[in-house]
Design a protein around this motif. Structure first.
Motif, PDB file in Angstrom:
ATOM      1  N   MET A  34       0.842  -1.194   0.000  1.00  0.00           N
ATOM      2  CA  MET A  34       0.000   0.000   0.000  1.00  0.00           C
ATOM      3  C   MET A  34       0.879   1.246   0.000  1.00  0.00           C
ATOM      4  SD  MET A  34      -3.003  -1.304  -0.027  1.00  0.00           S
ATOM      5  CE  MET A  34      -3.918   0.223   0.145  1.00  0.00           C
ATOM      6  N   SER A  35       0.412   2.270  -0.651  1.00  0.00           N
ATOM      7  CA  SER A  35       1.206   3.489  -0.709  1.00  0.00           C
ATOM      8  C   SER A  35       0.300   4.718  -0.785  1.00  0.00           C
ATOM      9  CB  SER A  35       2.166   3.457  -1.904  1.00  0.00           C
ATOM     10  OG  SER A  35       1.472   3.149  -3.085  1.00  0.00           O
ATOM     11  N   TRP A  36       0.906   5.830  -0.462  1.00  0.00           N
ATOM     12  CA  TRP A  36       0.265   7.134  -0.593  1.00  0.00           C
ATOM     13  C   TRP A  36       1.043   7.943  -1.625  1.00  0.00           C
ATOM     14  CZ3 TRP A  36      -4.295   8.550   1.537  1.00  0.00           C
ATOM     15  CH2 TRP A  36      -4.784   7.797   2.611  1.00  0.00           C
ATOM     16  N   TYR A  37       0.326   8.533  -2.549  1.00  0.00           N
ATOM     17  CA  TYR A  37       0.864   9.453  -3.532  1.00  0.00           C
ATOM     18  C   TYR A  37       0.188  10.805  -3.330  1.00  0.00           C
ATOM     19  CZ  TYR A  37       3.121   5.790  -6.325  1.00  0.00           C
ATOM     20  OH  TYR A  37       3.944   4.789  -6.766  1.00  0.00           O
ATOM     21  N   ALA A  40       0.183  17.879  -6.480  1.00  0.00           N
ATOM     22  CA  ALA A  40      -0.053  19.305  -6.271  1.00  0.00           C
ATOM     23  C   ALA A  40      -0.501  19.940  -7.584  1.00  0.00           C
ATOM     24  CB  ALA A  40       1.221  19.967  -5.760  1.00  0.00           C
ATOM     25  N   PRO A  41      -1.172  21.082  -7.515  1.00  0.00           N
ATOM     26  CA  PRO A  41      -1.644  21.748  -8.740  1.00  0.00           C
ATOM     27  C   PRO A  41      -0.504  21.999  -9.714  1.00  0.00           C
ATOM     28  CG  PRO A  41      -2.632  22.762  -6.818  1.00  0.00           C
ATOM     29  CD  PRO A  41      -1.609  21.798  -6.303  1.00  0.00           C
ATOM     30  N   GLY A  42      -0.691  21.576 -10.954  1.00  0.00           N
ATOM     31  CA  GLY A  42       0.301  21.812 -11.986  1.00  0.00           C
ATOM     32  C   GLY A  42       1.512  20.907 -11.940  1.00  0.00           C
ATOM     33  N   LYS A  43       1.476  19.904 -11.054  1.00  0.00           N
ATOM     34  CA  LYS A  43       2.617  18.987 -10.921  1.00  0.00           C
ATOM     35  C   LYS A  43       2.183  17.543 -11.148  1.00  0.00           C
ATOM     36  CE  LYS A  43       5.346  21.843  -7.751  1.00  0.00           C
ATOM     37  NZ  LYS A  43       6.142  21.866  -6.502  1.00  0.00           N
ATOM     38  N   GLY A  44       3.157  16.676 -11.339  1.00  0.00           N
ATOM     39  CA  GLY A  44       2.865  15.269 -11.509  1.00  0.00           C
ATOM     40  C   GLY A  44       2.612  14.579 -10.186  1.00  0.00           C
ATOM     41  N   ARG A  45       2.090  13.373 -10.265  1.00  0.00           N
ATOM     42  CA  ARG A  45       1.826  12.597  -9.053  1.00  0.00           C
ATOM     43  C   ARG A  45       3.142  12.018  -8.536  1.00  0.00           C
ATOM     44  NH1 ARG A  45      -3.541   8.914  -9.098  1.00  0.00           N
ATOM     45  NH2 ARG A  45      -4.251  10.931  -9.941  1.00  0.00           N
ATOM     46  N   GLU A  46       3.376  12.132  -7.228  1.00  0.00           N
ATOM     47  CA  GLU A  46       4.616  11.636  -6.655  1.00  0.00           C
ATOM     48  C   GLU A  46       4.354  10.709  -5.482  1.00  0.00           C
ATOM     49  OE1 GLU A  46       7.097  14.651  -4.923  1.00  0.00           O
ATOM     50  OE2 GLU A  46       5.494  15.476  -3.676  1.00  0.00           O
ATOM     51  N   LEU A  47       5.263   9.748  -5.305  1.00  0.00           N
ATOM     52  CA  LEU A  47       5.170   8.841  -4.176  1.00  0.00           C
ATOM     53  C   LEU A  47       5.527   9.578  -2.894  1.00  0.00           C
ATOM     54  CD1 LEU A  47       4.906   5.913  -3.033  1.00  0.00           C
ATOM     55  CD2 LEU A  47       7.357   5.670  -3.460  1.00  0.00           C
ATOM     56  N   VAL A  48       4.690   9.389  -1.873  1.00  0.00           N
ATOM     57  CA  VAL A  48       4.942   9.984  -0.565  1.00  0.00           C
ATOM     58  C   VAL A  48       5.494   8.941   0.395  1.00  0.00           C
ATOM     59  CG1 VAL A  48       3.883  11.108   1.426  1.00  0.00           C
ATOM     60  CG2 VAL A  48       3.120  11.699  -0.888  1.00  0.00           C
ATOM     61  N   THR A  90       0.685  20.771   0.471  1.00  0.00           N
ATOM     62  CA  THR A  90      -0.650  20.931  -0.103  1.00  0.00           C
ATOM     63  C   THR A  90      -0.768  20.148  -1.405  1.00  0.00           C
ATOM     64  OG1 THR A  90      -1.004  23.104   0.900  1.00  0.00           O
ATOM     65  CG2 THR A  90      -2.268  22.591  -1.095  1.00  0.00           C
ATOM     66  N   ALA A  91      -1.764  19.286  -1.480  1.00  0.00           N
ATOM     67  CA  ALA A  91      -1.944  18.420  -2.647  1.00  0.00           C
ATOM     68  C   ALA A  91      -3.190  17.570  -2.451  1.00  0.00           C
ATOM     69  CB  ALA A  91      -0.732  17.516  -2.833  1.00  0.00           C
ATOM     70  N   VAL A  92      -3.569  16.888  -3.508  1.00  0.00           N
ATOM     71  CA  VAL A  92      -4.537  15.802  -3.388  1.00  0.00           C
ATOM     72  C   VAL A  92      -3.742  14.536  -3.096  1.00  0.00           C
ATOM     73  CG1 VAL A  92      -6.330  14.458  -4.520  1.00  0.00           C
ATOM     74  CG2 VAL A  92      -6.142  16.913  -4.974  1.00  0.00           C
ATOM     75  N   TYR A  93      -4.131  13.840  -2.042  1.00  0.00           N
ATOM     76  CA  TYR A  93      -3.435  12.627  -1.616  1.00  0.00           C
ATOM     77  C   TYR A  93      -4.251  11.404  -2.041  1.00  0.00           C
ATOM     78  CZ  TYR A  93      -0.016  15.244   1.051  1.00  0.00           C
ATOM     79  OH  TYR A  93       1.024  16.077   1.396  1.00  0.00           O
ATOM     80  N   TYR A  94      -3.554  10.466  -2.684  1.00  0.00           N
ATOM     81  CA  TYR A  94      -4.185   9.273  -3.222  1.00  0.00           C
ATOM     82  C   TYR A  94      -3.616   8.018  -2.548  1.00  0.00           C
ATOM     83  CZ  TYR A  94      -5.603  12.305  -7.099  1.00  0.00           C
ATOM     84  OH  TYR A  94      -6.143  13.319  -7.864  1.00  0.00           O
ATOM     85  N   CYS A  95      -4.486   7.070  -2.329  1.00  0.00           N
ATOM     86  CA  CYS A  95      -4.109   5.762  -1.822  1.00  0.00           C
ATOM     87  C   CYS A  95      -3.979   4.805  -3.008  1.00  0.00           C
ATOM     88  CB  CYS A  95      -5.216   5.297  -0.861  1.00  0.00           C
ATOM     89  SG  CYS A  95      -5.019   3.661  -0.195  1.00  0.00           S
ATOM     90  N   ARG A  96      -2.984   3.925  -2.934  1.00  0.00           N
ATOM     91  CA  ARG A  96      -2.751   2.975  -4.021  1.00  0.00           C
ATOM     92  C   ARG A  96      -2.449   1.608  -3.437  1.00  0.00           C
ATOM     93  NH1 ARG A  96       1.537   3.501  -9.093  1.00  0.00           N
ATOM     94  NH2 ARG A  96       2.287   1.343  -9.022  1.00  0.00           N
ATOM     95  N   ALA A  97      -2.964   0.577  -4.101  1.00  0.00           N
ATOM     96  CA  ALA A  97      -2.688  -0.817  -3.728  1.00  0.00           C
ATOM     97  C   ALA A  97      -2.018  -1.510  -4.894  1.00  0.00           C
ATOM     98  CB  ALA A  97      -3.981  -1.532  -3.371  1.00  0.00           C
ATOM     99  N   ASP A  98      -0.964  -2.280  -4.607  1.00  0.00           N
ATOM    100  CA  ASP A  98      -0.226  -3.004  -5.637  1.00  0.00           C
ATOM    101  C   ASP A  98       0.037  -4.439  -5.222  1.00  0.00           C
ATOM    102  OD1 ASP A  98       1.029   0.002  -5.806  1.00  0.00           O
ATOM    103  OD2 ASP A  98       0.973  -0.982  -7.766  1.00  0.00           O
TER     104      ASP A  98
END
Length: 117
Positions: A34-37, A40-48, A90-98
């Motif tokens: 499991m991971s959090w990405y 931020a506005p105008g930027k790519g999605r990054e692993l947190v 500040t960003a939208v935070y997404y959960c991911r399952a792999d």
């Protein structure tokens, strides 16, 4: 039906804390990394932060020492404790399952985190 539902986002002042949760259903949660990405506005999605099925963790350099990822397999939930928040978090935070063995990936819908005074 596979679902990843994030919650816990919101507006917080610099230096504050938030805890994000991601509740999973419809798949074998304990077998998935499991991971959090974040994006931020105008930027790519990054692993947190990420946590393996076995509990090993890794973090982006920008959040090391401030964020903690954890999982509760009984509750099928992954958490992200965020302390000492900065405006650049500040960003939208997404959960991911792999699950690498089956090349399977699932994403949540995201939760907004805004750090501002």
């Amino acid at each position: 039906q596979v679902q990843l539902v994030e919650s816990g986002g919101g507006l917080v002042q610099p230096g504050g804390s938030l805890r994000l949760s991601c509740a999973a259903s419809g798949f074998g949660f304990s077998s998935y990394a499991m991971s959090w990405y974040r994006q931020a506005p105008g930027k790519g999605r990054e692993l947190v932060a990420a946590i393996s099925a076995g509990g090993s963790t890794n973090y982006a350099d920008s959040v090391k020492g401030r964020f903690t990822i954890s999982r509760d397999n009984a509750k099928k939930t992954v958490y992200l404790q965020m302390n000492s928040l900065k405006p650049e978090d500040t960003a939208v935070y997404y959960c991911r399952a792999d699950r690498s063995s089956t090349y399977t990936t699932y994403w949540g819908q995201g939760t907004q985190v805004t750090v501002s005074s």
